[in-house]
Design a protein around this motif. Structure first.
Motif, mmCIF file in Angstrom:
data_model
loop_
_atom_site.group_PDB
_atom_site.id
_atom_site.type_symbol
_atom_site.label_atom_id
_atom_site.label_comp_id
_atom_site.label_asym_id
_atom_site.label_seq_id
_atom_site.Cartn_x
_atom_site.Cartn_y
_atom_site.Cartn_z
ATOM 1 N N LEU A 149 -7.358 5.744 -9.220
ATOM 2 C CA LEU A 149 -6.958 6.624 -10.310
ATOM 3 C C LEU A 149 -6.960 8.080 -9.875
ATOM 4 N N LYS A 150 -7.926 8.464 -9.069
ATOM 5 C CA LYS A 150 -7.987 9.844 -8.593
ATOM 6 C C LYS A 150 -6.788 10.165 -7.711
ATOM 7 N N ASN A 151 -6.462 9.272 -6.794
ATOM 8 C CA ASN A 151 -5.332 9.517 -5.904
ATOM 9 C C ASN A 151 -4.004 9.450 -6.643
ATOM 10 N N ASN A 152 -3.900 8.525 -7.605
ATOM 11 C CA ASN A 152 -2.651 8.402 -8.346
ATOM 12 C C ASN A 152 -2.385 9.631 -9.202
ATOM 13 N N LYS A 153 -3.434 10.270 -9.705
ATOM 14 C CA LYS A 153 -3.246 11.503 -10.465
ATOM 15 C C LYS A 153 -2.674 12.590 -9.569
ATOM 16 N N PHE A 154 -3.173 12.660 -8.343
ATOM 17 C CA PHE A 154 -2.631 13.630 -7.390
ATOM 18 C C PHE A 154 -1.179 13.311 -7.049
ATOM 19 N N LEU A 155 -0.864 12.020 -6.839
ATOM 20 C CA LEU A 155 0.499 11.639 -6.496
ATOM 21 C C LEU A 155 1.456 11.883 -7.656
ATOM 22 N N TRP B 21 0.848 -1.185 0.000
ATOM 23 C CA TRP B 21 0.000 0.000 0.000
ATOM 24 C C TRP B 21 0.886 1.238 0.000
ATOM 25 N N LEU B 22 0.357 2.292 -0.625
ATOM 26 C CA LEU B 22 1.062 3.570 -0.689
ATOM 27 C C LEU B 22 0.187 4.637 -0.056
ATOM 28 N N SER B 23 0.779 5.487 0.793
ATOM 29 C CA SER B 23 -0.016 6.487 1.506
ATOM 30 C C SER B 23 0.824 7.733 1.760
ATOM 31 N N THR B 24 0.121 8.848 1.977
ATOM 32 C CA THR B 24 0.731 10.118 2.363
ATOM 33 C C THR B 24 -0.048 10.680 3.539
ATOM 34 N N LYS B 25 0.360 11.864 3.996
ATOM 35 C CA LYS B 25 -0.346 12.478 5.112
ATOM 36 C C LYS B 25 -1.744 12.931 4.716
ATOM 37 N N SER B 26 -1.892 13.401 3.480
ATOM 38 C CA SER B 26 -3.178 13.951 3.040
ATOM 39 C C SER B 26 -4.054 12.928 2.331
ATOM 40 N N GLU B 27 -3.491 11.788 1.936
ATOM 41 C CA GLU B 27 -4.246 10.791 1.186
ATOM 42 C C GLU B 27 -4.282 9.472 1.956
ATOM 43 N N SER B 28 -5.386 8.739 1.774
ATOM 44 C CA SER B 28 -5.516 7.431 2.409
ATOM 45 C C SER B 28 -4.705 6.391 1.644
ATOM 46 N N ARG B 29 -4.768 5.156 2.098
ATOM 47 C CA ARG B 29 -3.965 4.100 1.480
ATOM 48 C C ARG B 29 -4.443 3.802 0.067
ATOM 49 N N ILE B 30 -3.474 3.638 -0.838
ATOM 50 C CA ILE B 30 -3.744 3.346 -2.245
ATOM 51 C C ILE B 30 -3.047 2.035 -2.586
ATOM 52 N N PRO B 31 -3.679 1.138 -3.334
ATOM 53 C CA PRO B 31 -2.995 -0.098 -3.747
ATOM 54 C C PRO B 31 -1.734 0.220 -4.550
ATOM 55 N N PHE B 32 -0.639 -0.388 -4.145
ATOM 56 C CA PHE B 32 0.657 -0.052 -4.732
ATOM 57 C C PHE B 32 0.767 -0.538 -6.174
ATOM 58 N N PHE B 33 0.251 -1.741 -6.461
ATOM 59 C CA PHE B 33 0.372 -2.284 -7.814
ATOM 60 C C PHE B 33 -0.476 -1.499 -8.808
#
Length: 649
Positions: free
Chosen positions: A243-249, A199-211
């Protein structure tokens, strides 16, 4: 004839003195304690000569909506001499600073509607970029008439740090996570759970599937399955959210303007994962994420190692130059955004001074020197208090730890502090362990890591004829090091066969032939204030801490007396404090006081004076006789002379 005979006798004296004392010169004075204020001067000089030009090269050209084209000739920048000197700045409550200018070529494109063509107006002008407070010879700044200093900051170095999750139930599978710390930008974490899902996460975003994130940044699904040896089921996730979170990342971590690993962060990532990415690529790349995911999966198979955040190889010093550079980068980003927002009217005359407003750079400098927690009033109780205040570093401040939540692990003494950070001198109270002092021989390398000197040992013989080597904590881990207080024979061979050796952060016994280095001095493990305490090895550590702090509270006396017992550190303190006159040439002292020193130099045959005044008149009418044992008498007669020496202080 008299002059030639005098020169011959002087040459003979120097040659005999040199050969009779060769052992003393080469072996006793090969290592000197470094200048205690060199940390401030070196970092500030590096900022002006290198970092200033490098940061302006990033924005050497700015284009604003195809109407305004700015080109900065950053290589031709110029610093003007200060308007007020040091004394005038204090008396008039001004800032001791310098204005710096840079030539700018502006090209403005206007569309003429009457004739229907483009017209270009080009202008070259010197623009005032900002005002930089200057560092004085004694290592401090003068801001609005008050003497202030910017203390160094110790914090985590940019790079990747892998940890093991602490769980109360030992029967459950362990979780691992990796924190990616950058020099400028957001914080990022990649973690793996008990089902081996990443999983991938930041302070402002929740956990996102890494693959799923790897698929969106360019990797194909077939490649991910083969590389990580996973099933197709692990990749299928909810697409809308990811997809929404990955665009931000993608906009956050792959944009060089908003995210930068720095040269140190890129170097550490390449060394950790054996990557061949260019050191000039300071942003994250898809290969970095691929290597991070693979490393976390290997940890589940008991491959790899964890990082100790308190180890000095993972902590670096931000010196004065680094702190000023950080503020300068923020000011340039604000200036760039301000220029992009400027609107140019059609027929209005353009004034570059009004168009290019560098006020954000001055405000960024003001935030550091006036409002920062690291900018403090200089402690001027006595010369020791002044010098130790400049050699102090703090873990607090922006980007550092919080004093209220800091635990014992951060405040404690780590084995890698040995020879680099003083284990005794630290404040009492809330800042205990968070504010420390570097030792007497510690140096800071170009990457910001602490180094301590050692002498090389070859086949159990100390190599005194070679210069000492300064080692970092990372290089020292795999070396065998012995202390300097062990018995040594006349030819510098180690006597004992088995000795206690510092190896892998612990003391163990090894054979003499396996030893690599020996420490230079017993004073290299303590700070300057601690080294002033005589017989400190007989004191309790808590009492030594109080003694080192209370020495800085002593008020200087009017009538001085020489102490009965003193240490070698007292001489180093007087030489580096810059509060007393110092003769910079060797020779025979003719006259000395608290204001001037008169010295007769053998090598240059002239009278040298060092005095705290601008104009000195010297009248010489003396006969001086020099006598040296076992050598012929040397008699020199100085004729009447009247000389005027002008010394710039």
């Amino acid at each position: 004839m008299k002059q030639h005979s005098l020169e011959f006798n002087m040459t003979k004296f120097l040659v005999l003195f040199f050969f009779n004392n060769m052992f003393f010169i080469f072996y006793k004075f090969l290592f000197f304690f470094p200048d205690f204020l060199n940390v401030q001067r070196k970092s500030f000089r590096n900022f002006i000569k290198n970092d200033f030009i490098f940061e302006f090269s990033k924005i050497k050209k700015i284009v604003n909506s195809k109407k305004l084209n700015l080109k900065f000739l950053y290589e031709n920048f110029k610093f003007l001499s200060p308007i007020f000197n040091i004394e005038e700045s204090i008396l008039l409550s001004k800032t001791y600073c310098s204005n710096f200018y840079i030539p700018v070529i502006s090209q403005i494109n206007r569309l003429k509607y009457i004739f229907n063509y483009f017209s270009n107006s080009t202008e070259l002008k010197w623009i005032l970029v900002g005002t930089l407070p200057l560092l004085t010879r004694r290592g401090h700044f003068i801001i609005n008439g008050t003497i202030r200093i910017v203390i160094n900051q110790i914090l985590r170095s940019p790079g990747l740090y892998v940890y093991k999750e602490r769980r109360k139930n030992e029967n459950t599978k362990r979780l691992y996570y990796a924190d990616l710390i950058s020099q400028r930008g957001a914080w990022l974490r990649v973690e793996i759970d008990k089902d081996k899902k990443l999983w991938l996460s930041t302070k402002s975003e929740s956990r996102i599937p890494f693959f799923e994130f790897l698929k969106n940044i360019g990797f194909k699904q077939k490649f991910i399955i083969e590389y990580f040896s996973i099933d197709l089921i692990d990749i299928k996730t909810k697409k809308k959210k990811s997809l929404k979170n990955n665009k931000f990342l993608y906009q956050t971590f792959f944009n060089p303007l908003t995210y930068s690993l720095g040269f140190i962060g890129r170097k550490r990532l390449n060394n950790k994962f054996d990557l061949l990415i260019s050191p000039k690529v300071l942003k994250l790349t898809p290969l970095d994420f691929l290597a991070i995911g693979d490393y976390l999966i290997q940890l589940t198979n008991n491959l790899g190692s964890f990082d100790d955040i308190d180890h000095l190889k993972n902590r670096r010093i931000r010196t004065i130059g680094d702190l000023i550079l950080n503020q300068f980068q923020q000011g340039l980003i604000r200036f760039r955004n301000l220029v992009f927002g400027k609107q140019i009217k059609k027929n209005k005359k353009i004034n570059l001074n009004n168009l290019l407003d560098f006020q954000p750079i001055n405000s960024a400098f003001r935030e550091l020197f006036v409002g920062s927690q690291l900018s403090q009033f200089l402690d001027q109780t006595n010369p020791l208090a002044e010098l130790t205040h400049k050699r102090r570093f703090s873990a607090l401040g922006s980007g550092g730890v919080n004093r209220e939540t800091a635990g014992f692990e951060i405040r404690g003494i780590h084995p890698t502090h040995y020879g680099r950070i003083c284990p005794i001198e630290t404040p009492e109270g809330h800042n205990a362990g968070l504010v420390n002092s570097i030792t007497m021989t510690t140096q800071i390398n170009d990457d910001g890591f602490l180094e301590t000197p050692y002498r090389l040992i070859y086949k159990s013989q100390i190599q005194d004829h070679k210069n000492p080597l300064f080692l970092t904590a990372e290089y020292e881990e795999s070396r065998l090091i012995v202390l300097s207080d062990i018995p040594v024979c006349k030819f510098k061979f180690l006597k004992n066969k088995n000795l206690p050796i510092l190896f892998n952060q612990d003391f163990q016994k090894f054979k003499v032939k396996e030893i690599n280095f020996i420490s230079v001095s017993s004073l290299q493990y303590i700070s300057l204030a601690t080294a002033l305490i005589p017989f400190i090895e007989h004191d309790d550590a808590n009492r030594a801490l109080m003694g080192s702090n209370m020495q800085r509270q002593a008020i200087p006396l009017i009538s001085l007396e020489q102490p009965l017992i003193t240490t070698y550190a007292a001489k180093c303190l007087l030489q580096n404090s810059k509060v007393i006159p110092i003769c910079k040439r060797s020779g025979f002292i003719i006259y000395s006081s608290n204001k001037k020193i008169s010295c007769y130099s053998f090598l240059n045959f002239y009278k040298f004076q060092c005095r705290n005044s601008f104009l000195i008149k010297i009248f010489l009418n003396k006969s001086i006789n020099f006598r040296k044992k076992n050598y012929s008498n040397i008699k020199t007669t100085l004729k009447k002379k009247k000389t005027i020496l002008k010394i710039e202080i």
